[in-house]
Motif scaffolding. Structure first.
Motif, PDB file in Angstrom:
ATOM      1  N   LEU A   1       0.831  -1.201   0.000  1.00 54.62           N
ATOM      2  CA  LEU A   1       0.000   0.000   0.000  1.00 54.62           C
ATOM      3  C   LEU A   1       0.866   1.252   0.000  1.00 54.62           C
ATOM      4  O   LEU A   1       1.705   1.453   0.881  1.00 54.62           O
ATOM      5  CB  LEU A   1      -0.914   0.004   1.223  1.00 54.62           C
ATOM      6  N   ASP A   2       0.630   2.086  -0.987  1.00 51.38           N
ATOM      7  CA  ASP A   2       1.325   3.377  -1.107  1.00 51.38           C
ATOM      8  C   ASP A   2       0.787   4.333  -0.037  1.00 51.38           C
ATOM      9  O   ASP A   2      -0.424   4.555   0.053  1.00 51.38           O
ATOM     10  CB  ASP A   2       1.071   3.938  -2.510  1.00 51.38           C
ATOM     11  N   VAL A   3       1.686   4.905   0.787  1.00 52.92           N
ATOM     12  CA  VAL A   3       1.269   5.859   1.813  1.00 52.92           C
ATOM     13  C   VAL A   3       1.986   7.199   1.635  1.00 52.92           C
ATOM     14  O   VAL A   3       2.171   7.951   2.591  1.00 52.92           O
ATOM     15  CB  VAL A   3       1.519   5.298   3.237  1.00 52.92           C
ATOM     16  N   SER A   4       2.380   7.510   0.425  1.00 47.19           N
ATOM     17  CA  SER A   4       2.994   8.816   0.161  1.00 47.19           C
ATOM     18  C   SER A   4       1.934   9.911   0.279  1.00 47.19           C
ATOM     19  O   SER A   4       0.734   9.646   0.265  1.00 47.19           O
ATOM     20  CB  SER A   4       3.625   8.832  -1.230  1.00 47.19           C
TER      21      SER A   4
ATOM     22  N   ARG B   1      -3.539 -16.681   3.590  1.00 45.21           N
ATOM     23  CA  ARG B   1      -2.785 -15.844   4.520  1.00 45.21           C
ATOM     24  C   ARG B   1      -2.525 -14.485   3.863  1.00 45.21           C
ATOM     25  O   ARG B   1      -2.358 -14.395   2.646  1.00 45.21           O
ATOM     26  CB  ARG B   1      -1.472 -16.525   4.901  1.00 45.21           C
ATOM     27  N   ILE B   2      -2.475 -13.453   4.691  1.00 45.60           N
ATOM     28  CA  ILE B   2      -2.329 -12.101   4.168  1.00 45.60           C
ATOM     29  C   ILE B   2      -1.302 -11.322   4.979  1.00 45.60           C
ATOM     30  O   ILE B   2      -1.172 -11.516   6.195  1.00 45.60           O
ATOM     31  CB  ILE B   2      -3.690 -11.356   4.175  1.00 45.60           C
ATOM     32  N   GLY B   3      -0.567 -10.453   4.296  1.00 48.74           N
ATOM     33  CA  GLY B   3       0.381  -9.554   4.941  1.00 48.74           C
ATOM     34  C   GLY B   3       0.237  -8.165   4.334  1.00 48.74           C
ATOM     35  O   GLY B   3      -0.337  -8.003   3.250  1.00 48.74           O
ATOM     36  N   ILE B   4       0.739  -7.158   5.034  1.00 51.18           N
ATOM     37  CA  ILE B   4       0.622  -5.772   4.562  1.00 51.18           C
ATOM     38  C   ILE B   4       1.986  -5.089   4.647  1.00 51.18           C
ATOM     39  O   ILE B   4       2.655  -5.153   5.689  1.00 51.18           O
ATOM     40  CB  ILE B   4      -0.402  -4.975   5.393  1.00 51.18           C
ATOM     41  N   ILE B   5       2.370  -4.439   3.559  1.00 44.63           N
ATOM     42  CA  ILE B   5       3.584  -3.618   3.507  1.00 44.63           C
ATOM     43  C   ILE B   5       3.182  -2.212   3.105  1.00 44.63           C
ATOM     44  O   ILE B   5       2.397  -2.024   2.169  1.00 44.63           O
ATOM     45  CB  ILE B   5       4.607  -4.192   2.501  1.00 44.63           C
ATOM     46  N   VAL B   6       3.670  -1.226   3.816  1.00 39.66           N
ATOM     47  CA  VAL B   6       3.431   0.175   3.465  1.00 39.66           C
ATOM     48  C   VAL B   6       4.723   0.745   2.885  1.00 39.66           C
ATOM     49  O   VAL B   6       5.822   0.375   3.306  1.00 39.66           O
ATOM     50  CB  VAL B   6       2.973   0.994   4.690  1.00 39.66           C
TER      51      VAL B   6
ATOM     52  N   ILE C   1      -3.004   2.683   9.576  1.00 37.58           N
ATOM     53  CA  ILE C   1      -2.128   3.165   8.503  1.00 37.58           C
ATOM     54  C   ILE C   1      -2.436   4.618   8.163  1.00 37.58           C
ATOM     55  O   ILE C   1      -3.597   4.992   7.940  1.00 37.58           O
ATOM     56  CB  ILE C   1      -2.282   2.278   7.254  1.00 37.58           C
ATOM     57  N   THR C   2      -1.397   5.445   8.128  1.00 38.40           N
ATOM     58  CA  THR C   2      -1.497   6.854   7.724  1.00 38.40           C
ATOM     59  C   THR C   2      -0.289   7.210   6.862  1.00 38.40           C
ATOM     60  O   THR C   2       0.665   6.427   6.752  1.00 38.40           O
ATOM     61  CB  THR C   2      -1.532   7.786   8.953  1.00 38.40           C
ATOM     62  N   THR C   3      -0.328   8.390   6.290  1.00 36.20           N
ATOM     63  CA  THR C   3       0.807   8.847   5.472  1.00 36.20           C
ATOM     64  C   THR C   3       1.993   9.271   6.322  1.00 36.20           C
ATOM     65  O   THR C   3       3.087   9.497   5.779  1.00 36.20           O
ATOM     66  CB  THR C   3       0.375  10.034   4.595  1.00 36.20           C
ATOM     67  N   ASP C   4       1.818   9.360   7.633  1.00 34.61           N
ATOM     68  CA  ASP C   4       2.924   9.754   8.516  1.00 34.61           C
ATOM     69  C   ASP C   4       3.803   8.574   8.899  1.00 34.61           C
ATOM     70  O   ASP C   4       4.815   8.758   9.599  1.00 34.61           O
ATOM     71  CB  ASP C   4       2.358  10.387   9.799  1.00 34.61           C
ATOM     72  N   MET C   5       3.442   7.366   8.467  1.00 34.62           N
ATOM     73  CA  MET C   5       4.182   6.180   8.891  1.00 34.62           C
ATOM     74  C   MET C   5       5.563   6.106   8.254  1.00 34.62           C
ATOM     75  O   MET C   5       6.496   5.547   8.836  1.00 34.62           O
ATOM     76  CB  MET C   5       3.392   4.911   8.548  1.00 34.62           C
ATOM     77  N   VAL C   6       5.703   6.641   7.045  1.00 30.07           N
ATOM     78  CA  VAL C   6       6.981   6.594   6.321  1.00 30.07           C
ATOM     79  C   VAL C   6       7.477   8.025   6.153  1.00 30.07           C
ATOM     80  O   VAL C   6       6.868   8.812   5.416  1.00 30.07           O
ATOM     81  CB  VAL C   6       6.827   5.907   4.953  1.00 30.07           C
ATOM     82  N   PRO C   7       8.560   8.384   6.835  1.00 30.06           N
ATOM     83  CA  PRO C   7       9.016   9.776   6.782  1.00 30.06           C
ATOM     84  C   PRO C   7       9.583  10.192   5.429  1.00 30.06           C
ATOM     85  O   PRO C   7       9.524  11.368   5.063  1.00 30.06           O
ATOM     86  CB  PRO C   7      10.102   9.822   7.863  1.00 30.06           C
ATOM     87  N   THR C   8      10.128   9.246   4.666  1.00 25.45           N
ATOM     88  CA  THR C   8      10.743   9.562   3.382  1.00 25.45           C
ATOM     89  C   THR C   8       9.698   9.526   2.286  1.00 25.45           C
ATOM     90  O   THR C   8       9.049   8.500   2.066  1.00 25.45           O
ATOM     91  CB  THR C   8      11.871   8.560   3.052  1.00 25.45           C
ATOM     92  N   GLN C   9       9.531  10.643   1.591  1.00 25.29           N
ATOM     93  CA  GLN C   9       8.536  10.709   0.535  1.00 25.29           C
ATOM     94  C   GLN C   9       9.057  10.101  -0.761  1.00 25.29           C
ATOM     95  O   GLN C   9      10.258  10.019  -1.002  1.00 25.29           O
ATOM     96  CB  GLN C   9       8.093  12.146   0.304  1.00 25.29           C
ATOM     97  N   GLY C  10       8.118   9.685  -1.617  1.00 28.15           N
ATOM     98  CA  GLY C  10       8.440   9.049  -2.880  1.00 28.15           C
ATOM     99  C   GLY C  10       7.503   7.885  -3.106  1.00 28.15           C
ATOM    100  O   GLY C  10       6.518   7.695  -2.375  1.00 28.15           O
ATOM    101  N   THR C  11       7.795   7.066  -4.135  1.00 26.95           N
ATOM    102  CA  THR C  11       6.984   5.884  -4.423  1.00 26.95           C
ATOM    103  C   THR C  11       7.923   4.762  -4.828  1.00 26.95           C
ATOM    104  O   THR C  11       8.107   4.481  -6.014  1.00 26.95           O
ATOM    105  CB  THR C  11       5.963   6.166  -5.546  1.00 26.95           C
ATOM    106  N   ALA C  12       8.530   4.133  -3.845  1.00 25.93           N
ATOM    107  CA  ALA C  12       9.515   3.086  -4.083  1.00 25.93           C
ATOM    108  C   ALA C  12       8.815   1.734  -4.226  1.00 25.93           C
ATOM    109  O   ALA C  12       8.872   0.895  -3.324  1.00 25.93           O
ATOM    110  CB  ALA C  12      10.540   3.058  -2.955  1.00 25.93           C
ATOM    111  N   ILE C  13       8.164   1.538  -5.372  1.00 25.27           N
ATOM    112  CA  ILE C  13       7.429   0.293  -5.589  1.00 25.27           C
ATOM    113  C   ILE C  13       8.389  -0.889  -5.673  1.00 25.27           C
ATOM    114  O   ILE C  13       8.116  -1.971  -5.135  1.00 25.27           O
ATOM    115  CB  ILE C  13       6.579   0.391  -6.866  1.00 25.27           C
ATOM    116  N   GLY C  14       9.515  -0.696  -6.301  1.00 18.76           N
ATOM    117  CA  GLY C  14      10.497  -1.777  -6.421  1.00 18.76           C
ATOM    118  C   GLY C  14      10.980  -2.254  -5.057  1.00 18.76           C
ATOM    119  O   GLY C  14      11.093  -3.461  -4.818  1.00 18.76           O
ATOM    120  N   ALA C  15      11.263  -1.303  -4.168  1.00 14.03           N
ATOM    121  CA  ALA C  15      11.702  -1.672  -2.819  1.00 14.03           C
ATOM    122  C   ALA C  15      10.612  -2.424  -2.071  1.00 14.03           C
ATOM    123  O   ALA C  15      10.889  -3.367  -1.310  1.00 14.03           O
ATOM    124  CB  ALA C  15      12.112  -0.416  -2.055  1.00 14.03           C
ATOM    125  N   ALA C  16       9.351  -2.030  -2.289  1.00 13.19           N
ATOM    126  CA  ALA C  16       8.237  -2.716  -1.627  1.00 13.19           C
ATOM    127  C   ALA C  16       8.100  -4.148  -2.140  1.00 13.19           C
ATOM    128  O   ALA C  16       7.854  -5.074  -1.359  1.00 13.19           O
ATOM    129  CB  ALA C  16       6.947  -1.938  -1.856  1.00 13.19           C
TER     130      ALA C  16
END
Length: 365
Positions: A96-99, A130-135, A160-175
């Protein structure tokens, strides 16, 4: 083995002795009140229909019926057979994108909230998977490891909020790479990912990461959330919207859906791409695609199947209440006059009484 589905309802049985004590007190008061009227035989002639035993019979029937009703509501169960239950499952990871761009409101109420709602609906429809979540934003973090605890999944989803990841961007590959590391490939179950993003501010080579995952039989599906026209990104302070993000010229930043990037990632990951709208989250189409993922039996246990027995107790309670209803509190005078075992003295025959004897005696003289 006897067990109760709702054992807490058995506390209702505590009312039985209380009702018995109350009924006994009232019955004793009535007897004393009648005794003050005079001698018992005289009182029986005055009020012959009064019965002191019938109310007790009615109360006993009612008390037993109440107890049976309480036991029936507690749902008693008896073990009857053993069943072998096999669970087939697959592993599903939600990315899930949280940018900050996910706060845009071109998808009501916002891109992020709309995505969270669709994930919640997905969780409600899962059974054994089974399910897992990555932000992720500029970096990716595991919010929930792969699990079958759907209640925990929804609980973590709500935080989950947009404040969970301090670094902005959309690192889909890293996810995607983090998702691959989070999977247990030793269990042999089918695996898939669902990437929910607007594709803004692409940071790394997401297409290469998706292709690498597909080479290991992990399907990558993408749900593009947002509109092609875009919307300004709001700024929040203390939970209140205070304005919009602006560029160097002071103009509001308009975030648009990067649909081309989403399609490329889905193609490389051998999955599906769907654009979410206000009317359709796209999750149904993606789940139809994931249904093709191979599922493997990961658990086989013997469970004791319990059969409900509440119907017997409820039926008995109903029958006792019917019997109690038709028993009157008063004596039946007609039945009271019926004496089946009373022996009546014979009636003297005509001409054989004492008078007749005296007459005969007189004649003989």
């Amino acid at each position: 083995m006897l067990r109760f589905a709702h054992i807490e309802f058995l506390w209702g049985l505590a009312a039985v002795p209380l009702l018995a004590a109350l009924f006994y007190a009232v019955s004793s008061w009535k007897k004393k009140a009648v005794a003050r009227l005079g001698d018992r035989k005289v009182v029986d002639l005055i009020i012959p229909e009064v019965s002191f035993s019938r109310p007790w019979i009615k109360f006993i029937l009612f008390a037993v019926a109440y107890a049976m009703l309480v036991v029936g509501i507690a749902d008693p169960r008896m073990g009857s057979k053993l069943e072998e239950v096999k669970q087939k499952s697959a592993d599903l990871m939600i990315l899930l994108d949280v940018s900050n761009s996910m706060l845009a409101k071109d998808i009501a109420p916002s891109r992020l909230e709309n995505a969270k709602r669709s994930i919640a609906q997905l969780i409600d429809n899962l059974h054994n998977d089974r399910i897992g979540i990555i932000v992720f934003a500029g970096e990716a973090y595991v919010q929930l490891p792969v699990t079958t605890d759907y209640s925990a999944a929804k609980l973590f989803l709500n935080t989950i909020t947009t404040d969970m990841v301090p670094t902005q961007g959309t690192a889909i590959g890293a996810a995607i790479d983090l998702g691959m590391r989070s999977f247990d490939f030793k269990n042999g179950t089918g695996k898939a990912m669902i990437v929910i993003t607007d594709g803004e501010n692409h940071e790394d080579d997401a297409v290469a990461a998706a292709k690498s995952a597909a080479d290991k039989d992990v399907m990558i599906n993408v749900i593009g959330i947002g509109s092609l026209e875009g919307a300004p990104v709001p700024v929040y302070e203390n939970g209140k919207e205070t304005g919009f993000h602006t560029d160097s010229l002071g103009k509001p930043v308009v975030s648009k859906l990067n649909e081309e990037m989403g399609k490329e990632v889905a193609i490389a990951g051998k999955g599906a791409y769907v654009r979410a709208t206000n009317a359709n989250s796209g999750m149904g189409i993606v789940m139809d695609q994931i249904a093709r993922v191979q599922r493997k039996t990961v658990d086989s246990r013997n469970y004791k199947d319990y059969e409900d027995r509440f119907q017997f107790f409820l039926g008995l309670a109903f029958l006792l209440l019917i019997v109690e209803f038709f028993i009157s509190n008063r004596k039946s005078l007609r039945l009271s006059n019926v004496r089946l075992f009373e022996v009546k003295s014979p009636t003297p025959a005509a001409g054989t009484g004492p008078t007749q004897n005296r007459i005969n005696t007189g004649k003989s003289r």
